[in-house]
Design an enzyme around this catalytic site. Structure first.
Site, PDB file in Angstrom:
ATOM      1  N   GLY A   1     -16.937  13.816  51.880  1.00  0.00           N
ATOM      2  CA  GLY A   1     -17.120  13.737  50.442  1.00  0.00           C
ATOM      3  C   GLY A   1     -18.472  13.152  50.103  1.00  0.00           C
TER       4      GLY A   1
ATOM      5  N   ASP B   1     -11.099   9.237  39.342  1.00  0.00           N
ATOM      6  CA  ASP B   1     -11.071  10.528  40.040  1.00  0.00           C
ATOM      7  C   ASP B   1      -9.650  10.861  40.485  1.00  0.00           C
ATOM      8  OD1 ASP B   1     -12.142  12.888  40.944  1.00  0.00           O
ATOM      9  OD2 ASP B   1     -12.954  12.059  42.805  1.00  0.00           O
TER      10      ASP B   1
END
EC number: 2.7.11.1
Length: 334
Positions: free
Chosen positions: A62, A167
């Site tokens: 990520g 998120d």
């Protein structure tokens, strides 16, 4: 449950191409080989080995670091290692050290090697996105309720500590089964959130709340919106909240698509905001304000699920209930 023979690279979904972390002057996204300030996957794997772990499988990296499934030689239990040299990895580790809740990722250990930080995390069976993909179908209300209730409990705990996740999405929800669910990846989290403010853009376009996409002030209610999108996805899979199949081009285009797909009424826009001044022109009047969204009503979802989705996706964040308030709704039977 997922089939035990399925490898981890399938059990753990890719990071969304539309993930954005723009907080202050920084901007990170994607999975390029130097997306962590020059820390390549090979260099991160060497760090893992130097720290005494055996790399079993690299996972999709990520914006915050390299990720591996690993274990210590001679030990049966596997762990997930997140290795990064950006300050955000260290900050995430320091945050995780403060947390202790069954529905929030518990860090086992935080290690350092030179400028790199390594977070040692539990290895869950899969993430929710992959779970839905492997099922190739939606969850029933009982299972979806178990998942989203666990997520809301985790959020209520974080919000009680003035922590905003920022998120919340299916890829960041980890599970052994629908009864063992954990909210993870706090790399975009913001601490000491006492009042609405513009804390920068962060997270993933498709699950960002309208106030974030419009660059208005926001607070922990953005996490409730993200959880509402997740609930929609679990009950309506493979349909998306906007009805589109392609990733959003940018935040403003996604916001416009969202307003049109949900049939947001002009009266539902919060006053004195950029959301109203810049985007109310995309609203319609074919639906009465403060009634079920057109997009949800057309799908014939379970009544309880449709009600929860509407409440969690309340367009005006002032009217949107908190995670605690939703958990206190009387309809929970799971």
């Amino acid at each position: 449950m997922a089939d035990a023979g399925i490898p981890d690279e399938i059990l753990y979904s890719d990071i969304s191409d539309d993930e954005i972390i723009i907080d202050g002057d920084g901007d990170s996204s994607g999975d390029e080989d130097d997306d962590d300030g020059g820390l390549t996957r090979q260099a991160a794997a060497r760090i893992v080995t130097d720290l005494g772990f055996e790399v079993l499988q690299p996972l999709q990296s990520g914006s915050e670091g390299r990720v591996f499934v690993a274990r210590r030689p001679g030990e049966a239990d596997t762990v997930v290692l997140k290795v990064g040299q950006k300050p955000s990895t260290l900050m995430e580790g320091m945050l995780l050290q403060r947390l202790s809740h069954d529905n929030v990722m518990r860090m086992k250990q935080m290690l350092a090697r030179g400028p790199a930080t390594c977070l040692v995390l539990p290895h869950f069976r899969c993430d929710l996105y992959s779970y839905l993909t492997m099922r190739d179908g939606p969850l029933d209300m009982r299972d979806a309720g178990c998942v989203i209730r666990a997520v809301l409990r985790g959020l209520a705990y974080l919000h009680g500590m003035r922590i905003m996740h920022r998120d919340v999405k299916a890829e960041n929800i980890f599970l052994e089964d629908v009864d063992t669910v954990c909210l993870g990846d706090l790399g975009a989290a913001r601490c000491n959130v006492a009042a609405p403010n513009f804390y920068g853009l962060a997270g993933t376009i498709e699950t960002n709340a309208p106030e974030v996409l419009a660059r208005d002030r926001y607070d922990t209610k953005v996490d409730v919106w993200g959880a509402g999108v997740v609930l929609f996805e679990t009950l309506a899979y493979p349909k998306t909240i906007t009805g589109g199949d392609e990733p959003a081009i940018n935040g403003e285009m996604h916001l416009i698509d969202l307003i049109r797909a949900l049939g947001v009424h002009p009266e539902e826009f919060p006053p004195d905001t950029r959301l109203r001044s810049e985007f109310v022109r995309y609203a319609g009047t074919h639906r009465q304000p403060y009634t079920q969204y057109a997009r949800v009503a057309r799908l014939g979802l379970p009544e309880t699920g449709a009600f929860l989705i509407y409440k969690m996706l309340t367009f005006d964040p002032v009217r949107r209930p908190s995670a605690d308030e939703i958990l206190n709704f009387g309809m929970w039977t799971v």
